[in-house]
Design a protein around this motif. Structure first.
Motif, PDB file in Angstrom:
ATOM      1  N   GLY A 120     -10.639   9.613   8.281  1.00  0.00           N
ATOM      2  CA  GLY A 120     -10.954   8.523   7.377  1.00  0.00           C
ATOM      3  C   GLY A 120      -9.712   8.017   6.676  1.00  0.00           C
ATOM      4  N   CYS A 121      -9.853   6.851   6.037  1.00  0.00           N
ATOM      5  CA  CYS A 121      -8.725   6.281   5.314  1.00  0.00           C
ATOM      6  C   CYS A 121      -9.223   5.298   4.264  1.00  0.00           C
ATOM      7  CB  CYS A 121      -7.763   5.570   6.273  1.00  0.00           C
ATOM      8  SG  CYS A 121      -8.448   4.065   7.035  1.00  0.00           S
ATOM      9  N   VAL A 122      -8.332   4.965   3.343  1.00  0.00           N
ATOM     10  CA  VAL A 122      -8.575   3.895   2.375  1.00  0.00           C
ATOM     11  C   VAL A 122      -7.219   3.435   1.859  1.00  0.00           C
ATOM     12  CG1 VAL A 122      -8.776   5.398   0.343  1.00  0.00           C
ATOM     13  CG2 VAL A 122      -9.952   3.187   0.369  1.00  0.00           C
ATOM     14  N   GLY A 123      -7.112   2.139   1.601  1.00  0.00           N
ATOM     15  CA  GLY A 123      -5.877   1.593   1.073  1.00  0.00           C
ATOM     16  C   GLY A 123      -6.059   1.050  -0.334  1.00  0.00           C
ATOM     17  N   LEU A 124      -5.017   1.182  -1.149  1.00  0.00           N
ATOM     18  CA  LEU A 124      -4.969   0.565  -2.465  1.00  0.00           C
ATOM     19  C   LEU A 124      -3.847  -0.459  -2.414  1.00  0.00           C
ATOM     20  CD1 LEU A 124      -5.795   0.445  -5.495  1.00  0.00           C
ATOM     21  CD2 LEU A 124      -4.062   2.216  -5.903  1.00  0.00           C
ATOM     22  N   LYS A 125      -4.232  -1.738  -2.425  1.00  0.00           N
ATOM     23  CA  LYS A 125      -3.266  -2.830  -2.314  1.00  0.00           C
ATOM     24  C   LYS A 125      -2.919  -3.339  -3.707  1.00  0.00           C
ATOM     25  CE  LYS A 125      -2.986  -7.683  -0.944  1.00  0.00           C
ATOM     26  NZ  LYS A 125      -3.790  -8.845  -0.508  1.00  0.00           N
ATOM     27  N   GLY A 126      -1.679  -3.109  -4.133  1.00  0.00           N
ATOM     28  CA  GLY A 126      -1.257  -3.525  -5.457  1.00  0.00           C
ATOM     29  C   GLY A 126      -0.121  -4.527  -5.404  1.00  0.00           C
ATOM     30  N   SER A 127       0.154  -5.124  -6.554  1.00  0.00           N
ATOM     31  CA  SER A 127       1.236  -6.104  -6.663  1.00  0.00           C
ATOM     32  C   SER A 127       2.171  -5.792  -7.826  1.00  0.00           C
ATOM     33  CB  SER A 127       0.646  -7.507  -6.859  1.00  0.00           C
ATOM     34  OG  SER A 127      -0.107  -7.569  -8.061  1.00  0.00           O
ATOM     35  N   GLY A 128       1.913  -4.669  -8.498  1.00  0.00           N
ATOM     36  CA  GLY A 128       2.676  -4.341  -9.691  1.00  0.00           C
ATOM     37  C   GLY A 128       1.981  -4.790 -10.962  1.00  0.00           C
ATOM     38  N   GLU A 132      -9.219   5.450  -6.603  1.00  0.00           N
ATOM     39  CA  GLU A 132      -9.366   5.089  -8.012  1.00  0.00           C
ATOM     40  C   GLU A 132      -8.450   5.928  -8.887  1.00  0.00           C
ATOM     41  OE1 GLU A 132     -13.492   5.221  -9.094  1.00  0.00           O
ATOM     42  OE2 GLU A 132     -14.091   3.940  -7.416  1.00  0.00           O
ATOM     43  N   ASN A 133      -8.321   7.214  -8.581  1.00  0.00           N
ATOM     44  CA  ASN A 133      -7.424   8.076  -9.357  1.00  0.00           C
ATOM     45  C   ASN A 133      -5.969   7.635  -9.197  1.00  0.00           C
ATOM     46  OD1 ASN A 133      -9.508   9.670 -10.338  1.00  0.00           O
ATOM     47  ND2 ASN A 133      -9.360  11.157  -8.674  1.00  0.00           N
ATOM     48  N   ALA A 134      -5.599   7.240  -7.972  1.00  0.00           N
ATOM     49  CA  ALA A 134      -4.234   6.749  -7.749  1.00  0.00           C
ATOM     50  C   ALA A 134      -3.994   5.469  -8.540  1.00  0.00           C
ATOM     51  CB  ALA A 134      -4.009   6.512  -6.258  1.00  0.00           C
ATOM     52  N   ALA A 135      -5.022   4.616  -8.600  1.00  0.00           N
ATOM     53  CA  ALA A 135      -4.889   3.369  -9.362  1.00  0.00           C
ATOM     54  C   ALA A 135      -4.646   3.672 -10.842  1.00  0.00           C
ATOM     55  CB  ALA A 135      -6.148   2.520  -9.188  1.00  0.00           C
ATOM     56  N   ARG A 136      -5.355   4.633 -11.386  1.00  0.00           N
ATOM     57  CA  ARG A 136      -5.148   5.012 -12.794  1.00  0.00           C
ATOM     58  C   ARG A 136      -3.725   5.496 -13.012  1.00  0.00           C
ATOM     59  NH1 ARG A 136     -10.404   7.172 -11.718  1.00  0.00           N
ATOM     60  NH2 ARG A 136     -12.021   6.015 -12.878  1.00  0.00           N
ATOM     61  N   GLU A 137      -3.224   6.302 -12.067  1.00  0.00           N
ATOM     62  CA  GLU A 137      -1.856   6.811 -12.188  1.00  0.00           C
ATOM     63  C   GLU A 137      -0.841   5.671 -12.189  1.00  0.00           C
ATOM     64  OE1 GLU A 137      -1.312   9.461  -8.952  1.00  0.00           O
ATOM     65  OE2 GLU A 137      -2.784  10.926  -9.653  1.00  0.00           O
ATOM     66  N   LEU A 138      -1.148   4.586 -11.486  1.00  0.00           N
ATOM     67  CA  LEU A 138      -0.237   3.449 -11.376  1.00  0.00           C
ATOM     68  C   LEU A 138      -0.457   2.424 -12.486  1.00  0.00           C
ATOM     69  CD1 LEU A 138      -0.406   2.954  -7.497  1.00  0.00           C
ATOM     70  CD2 LEU A 138       1.514   3.864  -8.815  1.00  0.00           C
ATOM     71  N   GLY A 139      -1.335   2.728 -13.422  1.00  0.00           N
ATOM     72  CA  GLY A 139      -1.566   1.824 -14.534  1.00  0.00           C
ATOM     73  C   GLY A 139      -2.414   0.618 -14.185  1.00  0.00           C
ATOM     74  N   MET A 142       0.820  -1.207   0.000  1.00  0.00           N
ATOM     75  CA  MET A 142       0.000   0.000   0.000  1.00  0.00           C
ATOM     76  C   MET A 142       0.856   1.261   0.000  1.00  0.00           C
ATOM     77  SD  MET A 142      -3.346  -0.970   2.317  1.00  0.00           S
ATOM     78  CE  MET A 142      -2.446  -1.171   3.867  1.00  0.00           C
ATOM     79  N   VAL A 143       2.012   1.165  -0.644  1.00  0.00           N
ATOM     80  CA  VAL A 143       2.848   2.339  -0.897  1.00  0.00           C
ATOM     81  C   VAL A 143       3.274   2.286  -2.358  1.00  0.00           C
ATOM     82  CG1 VAL A 143       3.680   2.584   1.473  1.00  0.00           C
ATOM     83  CG2 VAL A 143       4.940   1.139  -0.128  1.00  0.00           C
ATOM     84  N   ARG A 144       3.499   3.455  -2.935  1.00  0.00           N
ATOM     85  CA  ARG A 144       3.916   3.494  -4.334  1.00  0.00           C
ATOM     86  C   ARG A 144       5.284   2.834  -4.504  1.00  0.00           C
ATOM     87  NH1 ARG A 144       1.024   7.351  -7.679  1.00  0.00           N
ATOM     88  NH2 ARG A 144      -0.609   8.348  -6.456  1.00  0.00           N
ATOM     89  N   PRO A 145       5.543   2.128  -5.625  1.00  0.00           N
ATOM     90  CA  PRO A 145       4.734   2.103  -6.853  1.00  0.00           C
ATOM     91  C   PRO A 145       3.699   0.973  -6.907  1.00  0.00           C
ATOM     92  CG  PRO A 145       6.819   1.037  -7.264  1.00  0.00           C
ATOM     93  CD  PRO A 145       6.857   1.501  -5.825  1.00  0.00           C
ATOM     94  N   ARG A 146       3.530   0.218  -5.817  1.00  0.00           N
ATOM     95  CA  ARG A 146       2.576  -0.897  -5.859  1.00  0.00           C
ATOM     96  C   ARG A 146       1.146  -0.431  -5.567  1.00  0.00           C
ATOM     97  NH1 ARG A 146       5.611  -5.867  -5.061  1.00  0.00           N
ATOM     98  NH2 ARG A 146       3.829  -6.911  -4.112  1.00  0.00           N
ATOM     99  N   GLY A 147       1.002   0.476  -4.615  1.00  0.00           N
ATOM    100  CA  GLY A 147      -0.320   0.944  -4.219  1.00  0.00           C
ATOM    101  C   GLY A 147      -0.197   2.257  -3.481  1.00  0.00           C
ATOM    102  N   THR A 148      -1.135   2.527  -2.587  1.00  0.00           N
ATOM    103  CA  THR A 148      -1.071   3.759  -1.791  1.00  0.00           C
ATOM    104  C   THR A 148      -2.008   3.627  -0.593  1.00  0.00           C
ATOM    105  OG1 THR A 148      -1.177   6.189  -1.896  1.00  0.00           O
ATOM    106  CG2 THR A 148      -2.944   4.993  -2.969  1.00  0.00           C
TER     107      THR A 148
END
Length: 290
Positions: free
Chosen positions: A202-210, A239-246, A184-190
């Motif tokens: 408030g909060c929200v996490g974006l969990k990515g794997s690349g 969602e906007n952060a996800a778009r930025e991360l492809g 949940m930190v760039r470049p995987r998520g935020t």
């Protein structure tokens, strides 16, 4: 019985009187509330004149008069910004720091006095948080944070505690598919936190794997800020952060006990899909293509 508008005005009169907003000598220090608020802002790290003006909602004329009065007292010093001579930077003098500390001590004692007037301290604080969130609605700011930071841990702790109260069999984060902080930190998520004057709301996490697919995790809004559209703002930011991360596809899971969450997702273009994990807590699963 008083009508709603009259009740609001009664509240406004009570607060104005209790905090001494109309006193010529706020908290007995010899200057009105406006000058004290400017001194307080500087003491808490606001240094740019335009930033202080925006933070306090003051017009340029009043801001100039208040700064001049504090300079005349020898409490502040104004200099040009090192990179932009058009910007003015303010700092407290030693006398100003002493005056700031005196205000802090008096304000803390006043706050303790307010709390001592009611037997249910937490109920009173919750009401104050809600009112402050409504009044400072436009000042709620979203920013990316380390999921291990103090503000993130505060939000997650409150989130887990609420799940434990609302789920029929409680909630134990050790049994949940709790995402690693590195996901949940760039470049995987935020990880995004909503803040209002120092209080996390408030909060929200974006969990990515690349990869091109990621998950939304840990959406939470403080009870004090519900009904203000903050949940939608947090989701849009993720969602906007996800778009930025492809990231092209987002998924999330939730529990039907959190009815308001399900409503938000359905209204925001999310589609319900079959279960996609073995987490024991969720029973609803959603997907959204960006």
């Amino acid at each position: 019985m008083l009508d709603p508008v009259s009740r609001v005005r009664r509240f406004n009169r009570a607060v104005t009187s209790a905090v001494g907003a109309l006193d010529n000598s706020f908290l007995g220090r010899g200057r009105p509330l406006g000058a004290a608020r400017v001194l307080n802002a500087i003491g808490h790290g606001h240094a740019d004149v335009s930033g202080i003006r925006d933070y306090l909602g003051l017009d340029s004329g009043l801001m100039s008069r208040l700064l001049r009065s504090l300079e005349d007292e020898g409490l502040i010093e104004t200099t040009a910004h090192k990179d932009d001579a058009r910007r003015r930077i303010i700092r407290l003098t030693p006398a100003g720091r002493r005056e700031f500390n005196a205000y802090e001590a008096l304000s803390n004692r006043q706050a303790e006095d307010f709390l001592a007037r009611h037997a249910q301290r937490e109920t009173l604080l919750a009401a104050m948080d809600m009112i402050a969130s409504v009044l400072r609605h436009d000042g709620i700011a979203l920013h990316e944070a380390d999921p291990r930071s103090d503000e993130a841990r505060y939000c997650l702790g409150a989130y887990y505690a609420e799940l434990a109260r609302r789920f029929s069999h409680g909630f134990d984060v050790k049994l949940s598919r709790d995402p690693d902080a590195k996901d949940m930190v760039r470049p995987r998520g935020t990880f995004i936190v909503a803040m209002s004057d120092g209080l996390p709301l408030g909060c929200v996490g974006l969990k990515g794997s690349g990869a091109e697919q990621a998950e939304i995790k840990r959406l939470w809004v403080a009870p004090a800020a519900r009904g203000l559209g903050l949940g939608r703002r947090l989701m849009e930011a993720a969602e906007n952060a996800a778009r930025e991360l492809g990231i092209a596809v987002l998924r999330l899971d939730t529990n039907s006990a959190l009815a308001e969450a399900g409503q938000l997702y359905r209204k925001s273009g999310w589609t319900e899909i079959p279960r996609f994990n073995d987490d024991p807590y969720p029973d609803l699963f959603f997907e959204k293509r960006l």
